[in-house]
Scaffold this motif. Structure first.
Motif, mmCIF file in Angstrom:
data_model
loop_
_atom_site.group_PDB
_atom_site.id
_atom_site.type_symbol
_atom_site.label_atom_id
_atom_site.label_comp_id
_atom_site.label_asym_id
_atom_site.label_seq_id
_atom_site.Cartn_x
_atom_site.Cartn_y
_atom_site.Cartn_z
ATOM 1 N N THR A 172 54.763 20.629 -21.239
ATOM 2 C CA THR A 172 53.815 20.144 -20.216
ATOM 3 C C THR A 172 53.327 18.727 -20.529
ATOM 4 N N LYS A 173 54.100 17.988 -21.325
ATOM 5 C CA LYS A 173 53.649 16.655 -21.760
ATOM 6 C C LYS A 173 53.323 15.732 -20.589
ATOM 7 N N CYS A 174 54.154 15.764 -19.547
ATOM 8 C CA CYS A 174 53.911 14.875 -18.403
ATOM 9 C C CYS A 174 52.623 15.257 -17.678
ATOM 10 N N LEU A 175 52.375 16.559 -17.564
ATOM 11 C CA LEU A 175 51.147 17.016 -16.898
ATOM 12 C C LEU A 175 49.918 16.609 -17.708
ATOM 13 N N ASP A 176 50.035 16.734 -19.021
ATOM 14 C CA ASP A 176 48.893 16.466 -19.907
ATOM 15 C C ASP A 176 48.524 14.989 -19.959
ATOM 16 N N ILE A 177 49.528 14.115 -19.790
ATOM 17 C CA ILE A 177 49.276 12.680 -20.003
ATOM 18 C C ILE A 177 48.987 11.908 -18.714
ATOM 19 N N CYS A 178 49.265 12.492 -17.563
ATOM 20 C CA CYS A 178 49.076 11.763 -16.299
ATOM 21 C C CYS A 178 47.671 11.168 -16.240
ATOM 22 N N PRO A 179 47.558 9.836 -16.116
ATOM 23 C CA PRO A 179 46.243 9.177 -16.241
ATOM 24 C C PRO A 179 45.205 9.614 -15.215
ATOM 25 N N THR A 180 45.664 10.046 -14.033
ATOM 26 C CA THR A 180 44.717 10.385 -12.968
ATOM 27 C C THR A 180 44.734 11.867 -12.599
ATOM 28 N N GLY A 181 45.523 12.659 -13.318
ATOM 29 C CA GLY A 181 45.635 14.079 -12.977
ATOM 30 C C GLY A 181 46.378 14.304 -11.670
ATOM 31 N N ALA A 182 47.248 13.355 -11.309
ATOM 32 C CA ALA A 182 47.986 13.467 -10.045
ATOM 33 C C ALA A 182 49.012 14.604 -10.071
ATOM 34 N N LEU A 183 49.533 14.906 -11.267
ATOM 35 C CA LEU A 183 50.455 16.043 -11.391
ATOM 36 C C LEU A 183 49.602 17.312 -11.450
ATOM 37 N N VAL A 184 49.438 17.919 -10.296
ATOM 38 C CA VAL A 184 48.542 19.064 -10.147
ATOM 39 C C VAL A 184 49.037 20.244 -10.972
ATOM 40 N N GLN A 185 50.343 20.465 -10.891
ATOM 41 C CA GLN A 185 51.018 21.482 -11.714
ATOM 42 C C GLN A 185 52.480 21.075 -11.759
ATOM 43 N N GLY A 186 53.269 21.750 -12.574
ATOM 44 C CA GLY A 186 54.682 21.394 -12.687
ATOM 45 C C GLY A 186 55.363 21.337 -11.334
ATOM 46 N N GLY A 187 55.887 20.171 -10.963
ATOM 47 C CA GLY A 187 56.607 20.025 -9.703
ATOM 48 C C GLY A 187 55.730 19.784 -8.493
ATOM 49 N N GLN A 188 54.416 19.675 -8.687
ATOM 50 C CA GLN A 188 53.539 19.381 -7.547
ATOM 51 C C GLN A 188 52.695 18.148 -7.839
ATOM 52 N N LEU A 189 52.835 17.160 -6.955
ATOM 53 C CA LEU A 189 52.168 15.873 -7.131
ATOM 54 C C LEU A 189 51.198 15.624 -5.986
ATOM 55 N N ASP A 190 49.966 15.249 -6.319
ATOM 56 C CA ASP A 190 49.045 14.741 -5.312
ATOM 57 C C ASP A 190 49.275 13.237 -5.247
ATOM 58 N N SER A 191 50.106 12.822 -4.285
ATOM 59 C CA SER A 191 50.512 11.409 -4.201
ATOM 60 C C SER A 191 49.327 10.468 -4.081
ATOM 61 N N THR A 192 48.249 10.934 -3.462
ATOM 62 C CA THR A 192 47.099 10.052 -3.241
ATOM 63 C C THR A 192 46.380 9.683 -4.539
ATOM 64 N N LYS A 193 46.666 10.434 -5.634
ATOM 65 C CA LYS A 193 46.068 10.120 -6.938
ATOM 66 C C LYS A 193 47.058 9.422 -7.870
ATOM 67 N N CYS A 194 48.326 9.393 -7.487
ATOM 68 C CA CYS A 194 49.381 8.876 -8.367
ATOM 69 C C CYS A 194 49.277 7.354 -8.490
ATOM 70 N N ILE A 195 49.269 6.847 -9.708
ATOM 71 C CA ILE A 195 49.137 5.397 -9.916
ATOM 72 C C ILE A 195 50.279 4.640 -9.231
ATOM 73 N N ALA A 196 51.476 5.213 -9.248
ATOM 74 C CA ALA A 196 52.601 4.555 -8.569
ATOM 75 C C ALA A 196 52.267 4.308 -7.103
ATOM 76 N N PHE A 197 51.616 5.278 -6.463
ATOM 77 C CA PHE A 197 51.184 5.115 -5.062
ATOM 78 C C PHE A 197 50.003 4.157 -4.964
ATOM 79 N N LEU A 198 49.014 4.351 -5.824
ATOM 80 C CA LEU A 198 47.789 3.544 -5.751
ATOM 81 C C LEU A 198 48.074 2.049 -5.900
ATOM 82 N N THR A 199 49.045 1.696 -6.740
ATOM 83 C CA THR A 199 49.361 0.274 -6.929
ATOM 84 C C THR A 199 49.974 -0.348 -5.672
#
Length: 381
Positions: free
Chosen positions: A192-219
């Motif tokens: 779960t390393k990717c889930l644990d390290i996501c700076p904004t908690g955008a990875l809600v759970q394995g395989g589910q992304l809240d795009s509105t929180k994802c830094i890639a989107f925010l930038t």
């Protein structure tokens, strides 16, 4: 024509034109994806950049009425930069994500798909084909997963055994009934390393992304960045690689197969201060060929200002003051005022007060007030 034989020839030709991995799947409906997309829509997790018609995203026949199969392609891109310039106290630098190093990948993959189409047409003149990269209706990842290119990781990237997740994806729908390949078993396991390290908690759970929180989107957004994310951006100018760089599968994966994907270090890791005042023409000349330029210079300039605040770069204060007073765009003026406050030099208070007096935009005024409150806090007032 023998379709099995044609498939072998297509695979062989794909290697000759620099396609690193190719897979085949049916043009059947993506039923599981449909459910996921409906859920994403209901939860408000979509970025707004994707195709809004879910039926087009999951049903290839909507895009090519006689669709029988889909060819998925992957090209590996570098994960390490040769001769990367260092950030110094006088010249702080930002960073573009790896997927924006080198020439715009949309152009690179379209070139390969166009060549593949021409090859197939030569062999089978009656072939119908529709190719797409990223901005097309289909989900590149869903196609790649079903075609055996890789598995869909917990970080929502396709992970290939050979190249990790450092791959660009594209696909071609066709009326040729190519025999499908088998999907690859998911190898994320209990990691779960990717889930644990996501700076904004955008990875809600394995395989589910809240795009509105994802830094890639925010930038890539153009307005004021929500306050809670500003300190999370770091020195990122465009995109985010954190959930890729932490992935154990990606360890040691670094491929330099394609000359056009090699980064120019001065573009991939640009100096921040010059970005603040770059003209439209200069921006187009310097950054126009990379994928990170597609939203124009405004979001990247805003992110550069946030990066200077992240560094608490006092050498940038003069530039930021000029931007705050003179830039015609409220988002840039306001973000500069916020950054001046964050950098925390209390001698800047008169400049902020001067800006507040003449400012007409209410949102910008709020940002100047925030800047002043940061300085007051610093001074212990």
């Amino acid at each position: 024509m023998n379709i099995e034989q044609l498939k072998k020839e297509v695979i062989e030709y794909s290697k000759q034109i620099g396609i690193d991995k190719i897979g085949f799947t049916t043009a059947d409906m993506f039923e599981e994806l449909k459910q996921r997309l409906v859920t994403q829509q209901e939860l408000g997790y979509q970025s707004g950049f994707e195709e809004s018609d879910i039926e087009k995203r999951v049903n290839p026949i909507k895009l090519l009425p006689k669709a029988s199969s889909i060819i998925s392609i992957a090209l590996a891109y570098p994960s390490k930069m040769k001769n990367a310039p260092r950030s110094t106290k006088e010249d702080r630098r930002g960073i573009f994500c790896r997927a924006s190093w080198g020439k715009d990948y949309h152009d690179v993959l379209r070139d390969r798909l166009t060549k593949l189409e021409a090859f197939i047409k030569e062999k089978l003149p009656e072939a119908q084909m529709k190719s797409m990269v990223d901005t097309g209706e289909l989900s590149d990842r869903a196609v790649a997963e079903r075609a055996g290119i890789g598995w869909s990781g917990k970080n929502c990237s396709i992970i290939t055994p050979e190249f990790g997740s450092y791959v660009y994806l594209g696909e071609m729908i066709t009326n040729i009934p190519f025999p499908p390949d088998q999907p690859i078993e998911n190898q994320c396991g209990s990691c779960t390393k990717c889930l644990d390290i996501c700076p904004t908690g955008a990875l809600v759970q394995g395989g589910q992304l809240d795009s509105t929180k994802c830094i890639a989107f925010l930038t890539q957004t153009k307005g004021f960045l929500p306050e809670q994310y500003r300190t999370k951006i770091g020195n990122r100018i465009y995109g985010c690689d954190t959930c890729q760089t932490i992935c154990p599968i990606n360890k040691g994966k670094d491929f330099h197969f394609h000359e056009e994907m090699e980064p120019d270090p001065e573009i991939a890791k640009p100096k921040l201060k010059p970005l603040l005042t770059i003209s439209n023409r200069e921006f187009k000349e310097k950054f126009g060929h990379i994928s990170g330029s597609w939203r124009g210079k405004k979001p990247l300039q805003r992110n550069a200002i946030l990066a200077l605040a992240h560094y608490k770069d006092k050498t940038a204060l003069e530039d930021l003051v000029q931007v705050m007073h003179k830039d015609p765009r409220p988002v840039i003026r306001g973000t500069a005022a916020w950054a001046i406050g964050k950098i925390g030099d209390i001698t800047m208070e008169p400049e902020l007060r001067k800006a507040l007096e003449k400012e007409q935009d209410d949102e910008v005024k709020q940002e100047i007030e925030k800047g002043l409150s940061f300085l007051a806090e610093k001074a212990g007032i």
